[in-house]
Scaffold this motif. Structure first.
Motif, PDB file in Angstrom:
ATOM      1  N   SER A 302       0.679  -0.981  -0.072  1.00 15.25           N
ATOM      2  CA  SER A 302       0.042   0.011   0.608  1.00 15.25           C
ATOM      3  C   SER A 302       0.781   1.330  -0.084  1.00 15.25           C
ATOM      4  CB  SER A 302      -0.960   0.380   1.342  1.00 15.25           C
ATOM      5  OG  SER A 302      -0.375   0.405   2.186  1.00 15.25           O
ATOM      6  N   ARG A 303      -0.124   2.536  -0.609  1.00 15.45           N
ATOM      7  CA  ARG A 303       0.970   3.323  -0.654  1.00 15.45           C
ATOM      8  C   ARG A 303       1.310   3.793   0.854  1.00 15.45           C
ATOM      9  NH1 ARG A 303      -0.530   8.102  -4.005  1.00 15.45           N
ATOM     10  NH2 ARG A 303      -1.199   5.834  -5.324  1.00 15.45           N
ATOM     11  N   ARG A 304       0.865   3.295   2.172  1.00 17.59           N
ATOM     12  CA  ARG A 304       1.102   3.665   3.617  1.00 17.59           C
ATOM     13  C   ARG A 304       2.550   3.039   3.981  1.00 17.59           C
ATOM     14  NH1 ARG A 304      -2.264   5.624   7.155  1.00 17.59           N
ATOM     15  NH2 ARG A 304      -1.432   3.948   8.759  1.00 17.59           N
ATOM     16  N   GLU A 305       2.609   1.779   3.492  1.00 15.96           N
ATOM     17  CA  GLU A 305       3.301   0.700   4.305  1.00 15.96           C
ATOM     18  C   GLU A 305       4.419   0.927   3.020  1.00 15.96           C
ATOM     19  OE1 GLU A 305       1.100  -3.207   4.410  1.00 15.96           O
ATOM     20  OE2 GLU A 305       1.656  -2.872   2.173  1.00 15.96           O
ATOM     21  N   ARG A 306       4.701   1.892   1.830  1.00 20.63           N
ATOM     22  CA  ARG A 306       5.526   2.353   0.972  1.00 20.63           C
ATOM     23  C   ARG A 306       6.047   3.361   2.273  1.00 20.63           C
ATOM     24  NH1 ARG A 306       6.524  -0.664  -3.170  1.00 20.63           N
ATOM     25  NH2 ARG A 306       5.061  -1.855  -4.385  1.00 20.63           N
ATOM     26  N   SER A 307       5.421   4.537   2.003  1.00 25.88           N
ATOM     27  CA  SER A 307       5.677   5.335   3.093  1.00 25.88           C
ATOM     28  C   SER A 307       7.035   4.841   4.048  1.00 25.88           C
ATOM     29  CB  SER A 307       4.750   7.034   3.327  1.00 25.88           C
ATOM     30  OG  SER A 307       3.989   7.195   1.798  1.00 25.88           O
ATOM     31  N   MET A 308       6.512   4.493   5.225  1.00 28.99           N
ATOM     32  CA  MET A 308       6.827   3.786   6.100  1.00 28.99           C
ATOM     33  C   MET A 308       8.644   3.693   5.766  1.00 28.99           C
ATOM     34  SD  MET A 308       4.003   2.178   8.802  1.00 28.99           S
ATOM     35  CE  MET A 308       3.032   1.561   7.429  1.00 28.99           C
ATOM     36  N   ILE A 309       8.252   2.125   4.585  1.00 29.60           N
ATOM     37  CA  ILE A 309      10.031   1.790   4.504  1.00 29.60           C
ATOM     38  C   ILE A 309      10.643   3.471   4.003  1.00 29.60           C
ATOM     39  CG2 ILE A 309      11.315   0.856   2.528  1.00 29.60           C
ATOM     40  CD1 ILE A 309       7.990  -1.248   2.932  1.00 29.60           C
ATOM     41  N   THR A 310      10.336   3.967   3.354  1.00 31.52           N
ATOM     42  CA  THR A 310      11.376   5.035   2.792  1.00 31.52           C
ATOM     43  C   THR A 310      11.154   5.955   4.221  1.00 31.52           C
ATOM     44  OG1 THR A 310      10.153   4.528   0.440  1.00 31.52           O
ATOM     45  CG2 THR A 310      11.217   7.195   1.163  1.00 31.52           C
ATOM     46  N   LEU A 311      10.149   5.866   4.743  1.00 32.20           N
ATOM     47  CA  LEU A 311      11.288   6.909   5.983  1.00 32.20           C
ATOM     48  C   LEU A 311      11.982   6.326   6.852  1.00 32.20           C
ATOM     49  CD1 LEU A 311       7.625   7.688   7.686  1.00 32.20           C
ATOM     50  CD2 LEU A 311       9.165   9.586   6.505  1.00 32.20           C
ATOM     51  N   THR A 312      12.228   5.054   6.291  1.00 30.88           N
ATOM     52  CA  THR A 312      13.115   3.717   7.297  1.00 30.88           C
ATOM     53  C   THR A 312      14.484   4.055   6.504  1.00 30.88           C
ATOM     54  OG1 THR A 312      11.334   2.838   8.707  1.00 30.88           O
ATOM     55  CG2 THR A 312      13.893   1.608   8.513  1.00 30.88           C
ATOM     56  N   ALA A 313      14.327   3.282   5.917  1.00 26.27           N
ATOM     57  CA  ALA A 313      15.429   3.657   4.708  1.00 26.27           C
ATOM     58  C   ALA A 313      15.763   5.310   5.246  1.00 26.27           C
ATOM     59  CB  ALA A 313      15.090   3.308   3.158  1.00 26.27           C
TER      60      ALA A 313
END
Length: 383
Positions: A302-313
């Protein structure tokens, strides 16, 4: 006309979408030497020589030839290769061939790219006079001025100048006849295939105004102007030409651009595009094609999950300027400040407390700016 075919070179997978590349008058398919290999990663690229140029037989055309005659030769080549529909890109006379195909044979084209060309070539008289002199004197007098007609001062491509010198004068003159008779201005509005126009700002032969005229008339077309380039842009500025062609052929901006705008916002994307230069064009193309056109459009996450992964990276690698951008993107995508804080707290465990400390400070500023309706920081064109 004979039963012979245009000389050509094929690159790329046989199963890939076909793309035919047309040359300008006086050159050979070597004009595309720095572009075709790049495009062949995703396309079956077929580049061809004009009659009497490169390896093509000179007797394929004769006096009084038309651009329609050249287009027929291109269609015969495509038929011989089992190609029914294809993308097409052409420079100058090669671009005129593409316009003729789009007007008279739209069922054969999937897309059209017209590079440093025109819907007319400044009237018949200069071309008829050139044809007559070439028939009398040969080509050497034209070869001497090739660099000035083709490139900006100080730039040259010896293999193209050599191709000019070695072209058959009779076939060259017949190509001049074709340019003299060419004018499709009254048919441009009929073109329905997706069309890209590439203009070179320093082009004396077909100035940007010629490409703008086509862009204004062809519905839904796209115009790209290249600074610092002259008439043979694929040879002088191959990277921005590749970027523009890839974007057109692959349907970008398309969905990738739409997702990028949804995630990052129009203001950011507009600034990034405004700051694009020939130096950054290929990187922008990479972002459109892979980051936004393939990864962010994949429905697996989902778009939300991608945002969380991106923030972490971004925290893990210390990219705090990019982190601020994606904190705002996460809010736009529906994450609450509490959820963003939870993600950053998780990074304290796996990325380290100092990294998380910097991340919290960056995120707090970004959230405050978001609440205030502001967006600060120098635009880098990334993201």
């Amino acid at each position: 006309m004979t039963g012979q075919l245009l000389n050509h070179r094929t690159e790329g997978p046989a199963s890939a979408p076909p793309l035919l590349l047309g040359p300008s008058l006086g050159t050979s398919y070597a004009l595309w030497d720095d572009v075709a290999p790049e495009l062949s990663a995703t396309h079956r690229v077929v580049r061809w020589d004009l009659p009497g140029h490169g390896g093509s037989p000179a007797d394929l055309i004769g006096p009084g030839a038309t651009v329609g005659d050249l287009a027929d030769l291109v269609l015969a080549l495509a038929d011989s290769l089992g190609i029914e529909r294809f993308g097409y890109a052409g420079v100058s006379l090669g671009g005129a061939v593409g316009l003729h195909l789009a007007v008279h044979h739209p069922e054969r084209l999937q897309s059209l790219s017209v590079v440093c060309s025109s819907a007319h070539f400044n009237g018949a008289r200069p071309w008829r006079e050139r044809a007559e002199r070439v028939r009398r004197e040969g080509l050497e007098w034209l070869v001497e001025s090739a660099d000035a007609r083709w490139f900006t001062p100080g730039f040259t491509v010896p293999r193209l100048v050599r191709a000019h010198r070695e072209a058959d004068p009779a076939a060259y003159a017949a190509c001049c006849d074709a340019l003299a008779a060419f004018d499709v201005r009254d048919r441009l509005a009929d073109i329905s295939v997706p069309t890209l126009l590439i203009a070179a700002r320093e082009d004396p032969a077909t100035p940007p105004a010629h490409l703008r005229e086509i862009a204004d008339a062809v519905p839904g077309s796209t115009l790209v102007e290249l600074p610092g380039a002259s008439h043979l842009a694929p040879a002088q500025c191959p990277r921005p030409v590749v970027a523009a062609l890839r974007a057109h052929l692959d349907g970008v901006p398309g969905r990738g651009m739409a997702v990028r705008r949804e995630v990052l916002g129009d203001a950011h994307v507009d600034r990034a595009q405004a700051r694009q230069t020939p130096f950054t064009a290929r990187f922008q193309d990479f972002i459109f094609r892979y980051a936004w056109g393939e990864v962010w459009t994949d429905p697996t996450l989902s778009r939300r999950e991608r945002s969380m992964i991106t923030l972490t990276a971004l925290v893990a690698h210390g990219h705090y300027e990019e982190l601020a951008l994606h904190v705002r993107a996460a809010r736009r995508g529906g994450l609450t400040p509490e959820e963003i804080g939870a993600v950053l707290l998780q990074t304290a465990v796996y990325c380290g407390v100092p990294a998380a400390n910097s991340a919290f400070a960056t995120a707090q500023r970004a959230l405050a700016e978001e609440d205030a309706g502001e967006e600060t920081g120098e635009e880098t064109g990334r993201g």
